[in-house]
Design an enzyme around this catalytic site. Sequence first.
Site, PDB file in Angstrom:
ATOM      1  N   HIS C  84       0.849  -1.193   0.000  1.00  0.00           N
ATOM      2  CA  HIS C  84       0.000   0.000   0.000  1.00  0.00           C
ATOM      3  C   HIS C  84       0.884   1.243   0.000  1.00  0.00           C
ATOM      4  CE1 HIS C  84      -2.896   3.027   1.353  1.00  0.00           C
ATOM      5  NE2 HIS C  84      -2.128   3.267   2.381  1.00  0.00           N
ATOM      6  N   ASP C 113       6.494  21.972 -26.259  1.00  0.00           N
ATOM      7  CA  ASP C 113       6.476  20.646 -25.648  1.00  0.00           C
ATOM      8  C   ASP C 113       7.583  20.617 -24.594  1.00  0.00           C
ATOM      9  OD1 ASP C 113       5.143  17.715 -26.986  1.00  0.00           O
ATOM     10  OD2 ASP C 113       6.466  17.657 -25.245  1.00  0.00           O
ATOM     11  N   TRP C 149       7.151  -0.030   3.779  1.00  0.00           N
ATOM     12  CA  TRP C 149       7.627   0.710   2.609  1.00  0.00           C
ATOM     13  C   TRP C 149       9.004   1.307   2.884  1.00  0.00           C
ATOM     14  CZ3 TRP C 149       9.064   5.595   0.844  1.00  0.00           C
ATOM     15  CH2 TRP C 149       8.970   6.639   1.781  1.00  0.00           C
ATOM     16  N   SER C 177      12.982   6.298 -14.008  1.00  0.00           N
ATOM     17  CA  SER C 177      11.882   7.071 -14.582  1.00  0.00           C
ATOM     18  C   SER C 177      11.809   8.458 -13.954  1.00  0.00           C
ATOM     19  CB  SER C 177      10.568   6.316 -14.366  1.00  0.00           C
ATOM     20  OG  SER C 177       9.468   7.177 -14.523  1.00  0.00           O
ATOM     21  N   SER C 178      11.896   8.515 -12.633  1.00  0.00           N
ATOM     22  CA  SER C 178      11.797   9.809 -11.951  1.00  0.00           C
ATOM     23  C   SER C 178      12.955  10.713 -12.315  1.00  0.00           C
ATOM     24  CB  SER C 178      11.798   9.617 -10.436  1.00  0.00           C
ATOM     25  OG  SER C 178      10.617   8.995 -10.018  1.00  0.00           O
ATOM     26  N   HIS C 261      13.535  11.728   3.504  1.00  0.00           N
ATOM     27  CA  HIS C 261      12.908  12.966   3.909  1.00  0.00           C
ATOM     28  C   HIS C 261      12.696  13.920   2.738  1.00  0.00           C
ATOM     29  CE1 HIS C 261      10.798  15.373   6.587  1.00  0.00           C
ATOM     30  NE2 HIS C 261      11.304  16.366   5.884  1.00  0.00           N
ATOM     31  N   GLU C 263      12.205  13.064  -0.097  1.00  0.00           N
ATOM     32  CA  GLU C 263      11.132  12.422  -0.871  1.00  0.00           C
ATOM     33  C   GLU C 263       9.761  12.926  -0.449  1.00  0.00           C
ATOM     34  OE1 GLU C 263      10.646  10.509  -3.388  1.00  0.00           O
ATOM     35  OE2 GLU C 263       8.582   9.841  -3.040  1.00  0.00           O
ATOM     36  N   TYR C 265       9.069  15.776   0.690  1.00  0.00           N
ATOM     37  CA  TYR C 265       8.899  17.125   0.146  1.00  0.00           C
ATOM     38  C   TYR C 265       8.691  17.091  -1.356  1.00  0.00           C
ATOM     39  CZ  TYR C 265       9.605  18.815   4.715  1.00  0.00           C
ATOM     40  OH  TYR C 265       9.421  19.042   6.055  1.00  0.00           O
ATOM     41  N   SER C 276      -1.356  27.047  -5.122  1.00  0.00           N
ATOM     42  CA  SER C 276      -0.999  28.442  -5.382  1.00  0.00           C
ATOM     43  C   SER C 276      -1.531  28.934  -6.717  1.00  0.00           C
ATOM     44  CB  SER C 276       0.515  28.626  -5.350  1.00  0.00           C
ATOM     45  OG  SER C 276       1.027  28.211  -4.113  1.00  0.00           O
ATOM     46  N   HIS C 310      15.146  12.750  12.119  1.00  0.00           N
ATOM     47  CA  HIS C 310      13.983  12.837  13.002  1.00  0.00           C
ATOM     48  C   HIS C 310      13.080  11.614  12.822  1.00  0.00           C
ATOM     49  CE1 HIS C 310      11.969  15.268   9.563  1.00  0.00           C
ATOM     50  NE2 HIS C 310      11.379  14.108   9.594  1.00  0.00           N
ATOM     51  N   HIS C 311      13.394  10.794  11.830  1.00  0.00           N
ATOM     52  CA  HIS C 311      12.698   9.525  11.691  1.00  0.00           C
ATOM     53  C   HIS C 311      13.358   8.462  12.552  1.00  0.00           C
ATOM     54  CE1 HIS C 311      10.457  10.942   8.115  1.00  0.00           C
ATOM     55  NE2 HIS C 311      11.560  11.600   7.839  1.00  0.00           N
ATOM     56  N   THR C 336       7.204  26.817   5.999  1.00  0.00           N
ATOM     57  CA  THR C 336       5.920  26.190   5.697  1.00  0.00           C
ATOM     58  C   THR C 336       4.785  27.069   6.198  1.00  0.00           C
ATOM     59  OG1 THR C 336       7.042  24.084   6.102  1.00  0.00           O
ATOM     60  CG2 THR C 336       4.670  24.008   5.796  1.00  0.00           C
ATOM     61  N   LYS C 339       4.127  29.974   3.925  1.00  0.00           N
ATOM     62  CA  LYS C 339       3.293  29.633   2.769  1.00  0.00           C
ATOM     63  C   LYS C 339       1.824  29.611   3.143  1.00  0.00           C
ATOM     64  CE  LYS C 339       4.846  26.918  -0.511  1.00  0.00           C
ATOM     65  NZ  LYS C 339       5.506  27.798  -1.482  1.00  0.00           N
ATOM     66  N   ARG C 458       2.250   0.956  15.189  1.00  0.00           N
ATOM     67  CA  ARG C 458       2.003   0.836  13.757  1.00  0.00           C
ATOM     68  C   ARG C 458       2.204  -0.584  13.289  1.00  0.00           C
ATOM     69  NH1 ARG C 458       5.816   4.882  10.367  1.00  0.00           N
ATOM     70  NH2 ARG C 458       4.796   3.840   8.654  1.00  0.00           N
TER      71      ARG C 458
END
Lengths: 379, 187, 533
Positions: C84, C113, C149, C177-178, C261, C263, C265, C276, C310-311, C336, C339, C458
């Site tokens: 998932h 293009d 994951w 790909s990314s 991390h 990622e 963002y 925006s 922090h993880h 943040t 914004k 979890r």
Amino acid sequence: MNLILSAKNLTRSCYALVTILYFTVSQASADWQLNMREGVTEISRAVYDLHMVIFWICVIIAVIVFGVMLYSVIYHRKSRGAKAHNFHENVYVEIAWTVIPMVILIGMAIPATGTLIKMYDAKEADIDIQVTGYQWKWRYQYLESGVDFFSSLATPAEQISGEAEKTENYLLEVDNPLVIPVGKKIRFLITANDVIHSWWVPDFAVKKDAIPGFINESWAVAEEPGIYRGQCAELCGKDHGFMPIVVEVKSEQDYQTWIKQQQLAQAEKAKSAEKRWSLDELMVTGKEVYDKSCAACHQANGEGIPGAFPALKGSPIVQGDPAAHIDVVLNGKAGTAMQAFRDQLSAAEIAAVITYERNAWGDSLGDIISPSKIAKLKQ
Amino acid sequence: MSQVDSQTKSNKKLIIQLVLGTVAMFGFGFALVPLYDVFCRITGINGKLDLTPAVYQAGSASNREIKIQFIAVNNESMPWGFKPMDSSLKVKLGKTYQTAYWAENLTANYMVAQAVPSVSPSEAAQFLQKVDCFCFNRQPLNAGEQREMGLAFNVLAGMPAHIKTITLSYTLFDITAATGKSIADVN
Amino acid sequence: MSTSTEQLVSSESKTHDTHHGPAKGISRWFYTTNHKDIGSMYLWFSLIMFITGGSMALMIRAELFQPGLQFIEPDFFNQMTTMHGLIMVFGAVMPAFVGLANWMIPMMIGAPDMALPRLNNWSFWILPFAFSMMLMTFFMQGGAPNFGWTFYAPLSTTFAPPSVTFFIFAVHMMGISSIMGAINVIVTILNMRAPGMVMMKLPLFVWTWLITAFLLILVMPVLAGVVTMMLMDIHFGTSFFNAAGGGDPVLFQHVFWFFGHPEVYIMILPAFGVVSEIIPTFARKKLFGYSSMVYATSSIAFLSFIVWAHHMFTVGMPLMGELFFMFATMLIAVPTGVKVFNWVATMFRGSMTFETPMLFAIAFVVLFSIGGFSGLMLAIAPADFQYHDTYFVVAHFHYVLVPGSIFSIMAGVYYWLPKWTGNYYDEKMGKLHFWLSFIGINITFFPMHFVGLAGMPRRVPDYALQFADFNAVSSVGAFIFGISQLLFIYNVVSCIRKSNQASDKVWEGSHGLEWTIPSPAPYHTFTQPPKVD
């Protein structure tokens, strides 16, 4: 667009509701528990207080920001005739709402730093306990007194599968809890046997990862006697959710009594290999051991899980030369999930479970493995 | 040069820079492995210890005493007997001490083990000098064989005053399958 | 797709092949180098993955509806939670944003293009192959990846099922790909802007994607590195993460989160960009603090590189390490917050209407902020010892990802669908979809804060009795949210097929180059660069 009105109101009412609920419910039923517990140590209370301070600061900021949004949504809508203004930048405002949050954050960081420093306190401990995470149970070794035992989930499988009704401490009960004295500093030396686990007791605010090959330490001074329950807090495989932690905090005197009892029981177990066991006795003990230590993987019916855990029923090892069977149980199988049970079970328990496996599933060989034989191999 | 050509040229240049950046970051990922060790060593954080002998530092001896605990852990199905000979010692900083761990191969097969040390608290790691340690070498034992494995160490006098107890744990791993490689090779 | 083959862009030159339209038949989709086609493919792929990942979520919530094990075994449950996560992160959110980027960036900057159209095609087509490989692992012996994951070693190396190797290959493919997509985006934005389209005139969606593309280039290779190290540990006898050979499982966590991390963002910056675009349109007022928004986004991107541990607050880091990461993480709240304040200031004293895109955008601001607050709480290291690996974390990241990223994607789809298809979608159904999603999401994820605080860990298929009530509530919410997505699918498909002609401008308050061309946008747009004032 009355729906919009109620959406923003809904958000704000949620906060009001939470606040009200917190005050009225938090001490009441555990079922709808909204908040972290205060716990029974100085550290856990400090953590709780910090949590509440940060929470309320966030609530206040949210109320202000969402309040402005709600106001806009009501009064600055086209359907109300609002005309769009032209402003689209303001350096002073940008500076203000950069600096003010920074100041608030610094205000939060100060108590947070204080509490964290307290957590790293290195004062001498009274008792050192090595905590080792296994798949899927904990082992506790009291370094000074030599007490050494495993602590596994005690909830019966029938409760998990729904065949029996669940009791109060469902999934949070173990066969052998960790016992510590009240008011003394306990140092936990935490490591793991296989994968990463994590030892967590919410009432102590202690959570530390158990990493194979490395030792971590944590500590707690429990201020109130009682029973405190926690869980493994790092995904460690199939039964990650089924390896709870139970800590019993006793008075100093009760603790000493318990230590002596444990030491006696351990000596007994070691001696129990010396007496003669009948097949019936071995089968009864063997089934108990099997259900607790083997059935999780090899299944109660001995058929295992194809592709993951081999079947014992009808297996060549179980039906063949006892020496090979004994070797696998004592020493495990390198490169697989089969652990070495040499240190986890007494000689009598190992002899019993091997006897049980060789006789339980209809292909009875009538084999008896004697505990004394195992004791010699185990030393 | 036509507009399209100069566009393609500037595209190419940018693409090459970005691809080089990508490759560099891939290398950086791998560089994190030794960088991690270097960083830990320099700052002294992490309980990782050197697996090579320490050059004996004739540091100042002091009267300050700390307790050092010894722990033995068997990883996974490592079926050896493995125990520290001393469960703890009171040691003076700056002096070299000798202790040992006992290991016994309880199986019917030749096996090779590797002991991996770990120290808590992690800031103590850089002050624990191992002059000679059985963890420097792999430990082969025949079936039924047992051995006392020596450890000579000293705790440097510069260790922060708030540390009163150090725990040194050794985890014993079964490396029979990977025999032929010593830890020094892998490192 | 009903992009008109007949309609011509008004400023097309005579030398261009004016009757050139999309190829016919299925090979159109295999060979297309057109950014609109590729954008559509990314979006359809993302939708399929969203449904797949969503079905897994529903299986998880079905099992968690009541204590006890009713439907699935613990190991399969772990496969569900793992897949998932992987599918939603790499298959739904990221490709959706790439799809929006493909569709909108060229039009927003006045380019014909993307800079590298063929690379664009390859970038897309890698994905169906990568995800087929990932999904096939369910049928392999030992099952699909079951280690979360975040795939920490050694659970994901020594103790992993055989499918882990295919998982690693799939991750490599998605990464390629990314990275290729990111290169394409950067070159397009830097080199193909129409004259006059200077950097500080770029729409925010373009800015956020430019910054996101740089993040991708910096961190996807690190992910490739860490899975390669895993592959080497598993198959080639190395010991990156194995203490026996001198390695360290914690090293895995450092390298993974160094990627991980930034990622997250990567998954939220384009969302900031979409929101925006939408809020100014429906407030009929320019975005407040354009430069601030650009600087804040850049600050967030820079800071995202120094907060990763922090993880890992419970891993046994020394005091100085914990303090550093705590402070750096708290710091990210500042840009943040800037914004959020700027969006609110855009709404303030505007003249708002509340069409579906605006509903999603406003809900984004509120609910993402709630996720941000729980994130701030998590940043407080001593408190994190009670939150880490509990449902409090699950609540946090689902708030920022679902009413965060996913809502912004849906907002963008509703916002730009009329431009893509030439038809307005059904507004009533859009609003209904919004309200059901909004209610469903909050019922699902808000209670998770409570069970997490109460002590539920979890990644568990079963739980103690005191967590039962809120879990039941969450599961009900999940099904409400899940089923209401059918409305979204129906609306999108009807919009493509039915006729409900949309104007060029589509929305009264819209500004930007993409609103100067007809709806549906012609197959080739801005073949001649537009005038930018």
